[in-house]
Write an enzyme that holds these catalytic residues in place. Structure first.
Site, PDB file in Angstrom:
ATOM      1  N   LYS A   9     -55.236  29.387  -3.437  1.00  0.00           N
ATOM      2  CA  LYS A   9     -54.541  28.709  -2.202  1.00  0.00           C
ATOM      3  C   LYS A   9     -54.812  27.183  -1.984  1.00  0.00           C
ATOM      4  O   LYS A   9     -55.580  26.603  -2.899  1.00  0.00           O
ATOM      5  CB  LYS A   9     -54.764  29.636  -0.888  1.00  0.00           C
ATOM      6  CG  LYS A   9     -54.455  31.035  -0.887  1.00  0.00           C
ATOM      7  CD  LYS A   9     -55.019  31.519   0.479  1.00  0.00           C
ATOM      8  CE  LYS A   9     -54.728  33.093   0.381  1.00  0.00           C
ATOM      9  NZ  LYS A   9     -55.168  33.682   1.853  1.00  0.00           N
ATOM     10  N   TYR A  49     -45.811  37.510   1.819  1.00  0.00           N
ATOM     11  CA  TYR A  49     -46.677  37.727   2.967  1.00  0.00           C
ATOM     12  C   TYR A  49     -45.643  38.526   3.789  1.00  0.00           C
ATOM     13  O   TYR A  49     -45.747  38.491   5.088  1.00  0.00           O
ATOM     14  CB  TYR A  49     -47.043  36.635   3.479  1.00  0.00           C
ATOM     15  CG  TYR A  49     -48.438  36.069   2.945  1.00  0.00           C
ATOM     16  CD1 TYR A  49     -49.502  36.997   2.795  1.00  0.00           C
ATOM     17  CD2 TYR A  49     -48.748  34.916   2.426  1.00  0.00           C
ATOM     18  CE1 TYR A  49     -50.703  36.562   2.152  1.00  0.00           C
ATOM     19  CE2 TYR A  49     -49.657  34.358   1.753  1.00  0.00           C
ATOM     20  CZ  TYR A  49     -50.881  35.131   1.754  1.00  0.00           C
ATOM     21  OH  TYR A  49     -51.928  34.734   0.981  1.00  0.00           O
ATOM     22  N   PHE A  57     -50.486  34.724  13.553  1.00  0.00           N
ATOM     23  CA  PHE A  57     -51.030  33.540  12.598  1.00  0.00           C
ATOM     24  C   PHE A  57     -49.963  33.564  11.508  1.00  0.00           C
ATOM     25  O   PHE A  57     -50.231  32.300  10.709  1.00  0.00           O
ATOM     26  CB  PHE A  57     -52.240  34.512  11.959  1.00  0.00           C
ATOM     27  CG  PHE A  57     -52.100  35.566  11.049  1.00  0.00           C
ATOM     28  CD1 PHE A  57     -51.417  35.605   9.725  1.00  0.00           C
ATOM     29  CD2 PHE A  57     -52.606  36.698  11.432  1.00  0.00           C
ATOM     30  CE1 PHE A  57     -51.851  36.560   8.988  1.00  0.00           C
ATOM     31  CE2 PHE A  57     -52.425  38.072  10.842  1.00  0.00           C
ATOM     32  CZ  PHE A  57     -51.886  37.711   9.666  1.00  0.00           C
ATOM     33  N   ARG A  85     -60.255  42.714  -6.014  1.00  0.00           N
ATOM     34  CA  ARG A  85     -60.141  42.820  -4.592  1.00  0.00           C
ATOM     35  C   ARG A  85     -61.663  42.515  -4.066  1.00  0.00           C
ATOM     36  O   ARG A  85     -61.981  41.858  -3.228  1.00  0.00           O
ATOM     37  CB  ARG A  85     -59.667  43.906  -3.848  1.00  0.00           C
ATOM     38  CG  ARG A  85     -58.028  43.801  -4.092  1.00  0.00           C
ATOM     39  CD  ARG A  85     -57.458  43.062  -2.811  1.00  0.00           C
ATOM     40  NE  ARG A  85     -57.788  43.364  -1.306  1.00  0.00           N
ATOM     41  CZ  ARG A  85     -57.016  42.983  -0.287  1.00  0.00           C
ATOM     42  NH1 ARG A  85     -56.307  41.713  -0.588  1.00  0.00           N
ATOM     43  NH2 ARG A  85     -57.133  43.304   0.848  1.00  0.00           N
ATOM     44  N   THR A  91     -61.526  39.590   3.908  1.00  0.00           N
ATOM     45  CA  THR A  91     -60.548  38.484   4.527  1.00  0.00           C
ATOM     46  C   THR A  91     -61.123  37.355   4.995  1.00  0.00           C
ATOM     47  O   THR A  91     -60.775  36.150   4.783  1.00  0.00           O
ATOM     48  CB  THR A  91     -59.366  39.059   5.355  1.00  0.00           C
ATOM     49  OG1 THR A  91     -58.632  40.208   4.548  1.00  0.00           O
ATOM     50  CG2 THR A  91     -58.411  38.054   5.800  1.00  0.00           C
ATOM     51  N   ARG A 102     -64.705  34.733  -1.887  1.00  0.00           N
ATOM     52  CA  ARG A 102     -65.025  34.141  -0.374  1.00  0.00           C
ATOM     53  C   ARG A 102     -66.221  34.168   0.391  1.00  0.00           C
ATOM     54  O   ARG A 102     -66.431  33.255   1.110  1.00  0.00           O
ATOM     55  CB  ARG A 102     -64.017  35.149   0.480  1.00  0.00           C
ATOM     56  CG  ARG A 102     -62.560  34.860   0.276  1.00  0.00           C
ATOM     57  CD  ARG A 102     -61.603  36.142   0.853  1.00  0.00           C
ATOM     58  NE  ARG A 102     -59.887  35.798   0.553  1.00  0.00           N
ATOM     59  CZ  ARG A 102     -59.295  36.695   0.919  1.00  0.00           C
ATOM     60  NH1 ARG A 102     -59.735  37.909   1.311  1.00  0.00           N
ATOM     61  NH2 ARG A 102     -57.958  36.521   0.678  1.00  0.00           N
ATOM     62  N   ASN A 112     -59.395  30.721   3.054  1.00  0.00           N
ATOM     63  CA  ASN A 112     -59.976  31.452   2.549  1.00  0.00           C
ATOM     64  C   ASN A 112     -59.606  31.640   0.890  1.00  0.00           C
ATOM     65  O   ASN A 112     -60.113  32.378   0.174  1.00  0.00           O
ATOM     66  CB  ASN A 112     -60.103  33.037   2.997  1.00  0.00           C
ATOM     67  CG  ASN A 112     -58.401  33.589   3.000  1.00  0.00           C
ATOM     68  OD1 ASN A 112     -57.644  33.007   2.496  1.00  0.00           O
ATOM     69  ND2 ASN A 112     -58.350  34.649   3.513  1.00  0.00           N
ATOM     70  N   HIS A 115     -55.680  34.558  -2.760  1.00  0.00           N
ATOM     71  CA  HIS A 115     -54.982  35.696  -2.547  1.00  0.00           C
ATOM     72  C   HIS A 115     -55.091  36.585  -3.784  1.00  0.00           C
ATOM     73  O   HIS A 115     -55.133  36.319  -4.747  1.00  0.00           O
ATOM     74  CB  HIS A 115     -53.488  35.310  -2.400  1.00  0.00           C
ATOM     75  CG  HIS A 115     -52.744  36.652  -2.247  1.00  0.00           C
ATOM     76  ND1 HIS A 115     -52.522  37.314  -1.341  1.00  0.00           N
ATOM     77  CD2 HIS A 115     -51.980  37.476  -3.004  1.00  0.00           C
ATOM     78  CE1 HIS A 115     -51.785  38.609  -1.651  1.00  0.00           C
ATOM     79  NE2 HIS A 115     -51.368  38.207  -2.596  1.00  0.00           N
ATOM     80  N   GLU A 126     -45.371  41.056  -5.936  1.00  0.00           N
ATOM     81  CA  GLU A 126     -45.665  39.558  -5.711  1.00  0.00           C
ATOM     82  C   GLU A 126     -45.717  39.056  -7.058  1.00  0.00           C
ATOM     83  O   GLU A 126     -45.377  37.783  -7.230  1.00  0.00           O
ATOM     84  CB  GLU A 126     -47.168  39.646  -5.241  1.00  0.00           C
ATOM     85  CG  GLU A 126     -47.309  40.116  -3.808  1.00  0.00           C
ATOM     86  CD  GLU A 126     -48.609  40.494  -3.364  1.00  0.00           C
ATOM     87  OE1 GLU A 126     -48.856  40.922  -2.111  1.00  0.00           O
ATOM     88  OE2 GLU A 126     -49.790  40.336  -4.075  1.00  0.00           O
TER      89      GLU A 126
HETATM   90  P1  IDP Z   1     -56.119  39.644   2.640  1.00  0.00           P
HETATM   91  O1  IDP Z   1     -55.723  38.155   1.859  1.00  0.00           O
HETATM   92  O2  IDP Z   1     -57.627  39.785   2.310  1.00  0.00           O
HETATM   93  O3  IDP Z   1     -55.202  40.529   1.800  1.00  0.00           O
HETATM   94  P2  IDP Z   1     -54.465  39.891   4.683  1.00  0.00           P
HETATM   95  O4  IDP Z   1     -54.838  40.615   6.047  1.00  0.00           O
HETATM   96  O5  IDP Z   1     -53.208  40.560   3.995  1.00  0.00           O
HETATM   97  O6  IDP Z   1     -55.503  39.608   4.200  1.00  0.00           O
HETATM   98  O7  IDP Z   1     -53.726  38.478   5.326  1.00  0.00           O
HETATM   99  C1  IDP Z   1     -53.311  37.632   4.508  1.00  0.00           C
HETATM  100  C2  IDP Z   1     -53.684  36.226   4.801  1.00  0.00           C
HETATM  101  O8  IDP Z   1     -53.550  35.751   5.971  1.00  0.00           O
HETATM  102  C3  IDP Z   1     -55.373  36.272   4.787  1.00  0.00           C
HETATM  103  O9  IDP Z   1     -56.101  35.866   3.404  1.00  0.00           O
HETATM  104  C4  IDP Z   1     -55.467  34.754   5.467  1.00  0.00           C
HETATM  105  O10 IDP Z   1     -55.264  33.780   4.809  1.00  0.00           O
HETATM  106  C5  IDP Z   1     -54.483  34.911   6.622  1.00  0.00           C
HETATM  107  N1  IDP Z   1     -54.842  35.500   7.833  1.00  0.00           N
HETATM  108  C6  IDP Z   1     -55.071  36.879   7.905  1.00  0.00           C
HETATM  109  N2  IDP Z   1     -55.498  37.159   9.364  1.00  0.00           N
HETATM  110  C7  IDP Z   1     -55.574  36.000   9.667  1.00  0.00           C
HETATM  111  C8  IDP Z   1     -56.187  35.496  11.174  1.00  0.00           C
HETATM  112  O11 IDP Z   1     -56.355  36.367  12.065  1.00  0.00           O
HETATM  113  N3  IDP Z   1     -56.080  34.015  11.334  1.00  0.00           N
HETATM  114  C9  IDP Z   1     -55.591  33.220  10.411  1.00  0.00           C
HETATM  115  N4  IDP Z   1     -55.054  33.624   9.169  1.00  0.00           N
HETATM  116  C10 IDP Z   1     -55.134  34.894   9.053  1.00  0.00           C
HETATM  117 MG    MG Z   2     -53.393  41.168   2.046  1.00  0.00          MG
END
Ligand code: IDP
Ligand code: MG
Length: 152
Positions: A9, A49, A57, A85, A91, A102, A112, A115, A126
């Protein structure tokens, strides 16, 4: 062999962490089969996404991913999706285990670093957003005969 989609990212690129992330995936034994460095479009981010569209968010996530260049990659290896993963970690970087990308390199859920696809089906969907099939290169890595018990 399994493939997964990974995207460094904009915060990861800005913080100079691309090499560190790539090194970890390479050292694990995963094989890079495709890479592109670019500015993601709104349409690409919406597709990547799509399960998060409508969540509070999401507007912040979209702005974040479009805020600077990203490095999209496809990595190949045994059980590539779950293996990556686990290397990436939870996350929320505050809860991600030490030793994970992370857990070691980030502090905030909204910044973070990386992805990684959460299932083989997501990985295929994707990867297809950013790569044509011809962009993904099948080739042997020289360490494969010792990396896998069943090769050679
Ligand atoms: P992942 O990246 O671990 O698969 P997901 O739940 O798929 O997590 O969320 C995608 C991305 O959206 C996260 O990596 C993060 O950048 C962002 N994200 C998810 N939840 C939040 C939140 O509560 N606040 C801000 N950003 C979030
Ligand atoms: Mg995800």
């Amino acid at each position: 062999m399994d493939r997964t989609f990974v995207l460094i990212k904009p915060d990861g690129i800005q913080r100079g962490l691309a090499g560190e992330v790539i090194s970890r995936l390479e050292a694990k034994g995963l094989k890079l089969v495709g890479a592109r460095f670019f500015l993601a479009t709104e349409a690409q981010v919406m597709e990547q996404y799509r399960e998060h569209i409508g969540k509070p968010f999401f507007p912040h996530l979209k702005r974040y991913i479009m805020s600077g260049p990203v490095l999209a990659m496809v990595w190949e290896g045994k059980d590539a999706v779950p293996v990556v993963r686990r290397l990436v970690g939870a996350t929320n970087p505050a809860e991600a285990a030490p030793g994970t990308i992370r857990g070691d390199l980030a502090l905030d859920t909204g910044r973070n670093v990386i992805h990684a696809s959460d299932s083989p089906a997501s990985a295929a969907r994707e990867a297809a957003i950013y790569f044509a099939e011809a962009d993904l290169i099948s080739y042997p890595r020289i360490d494969e005969p010792v990396l896998y018990e069943w090769v050679g």
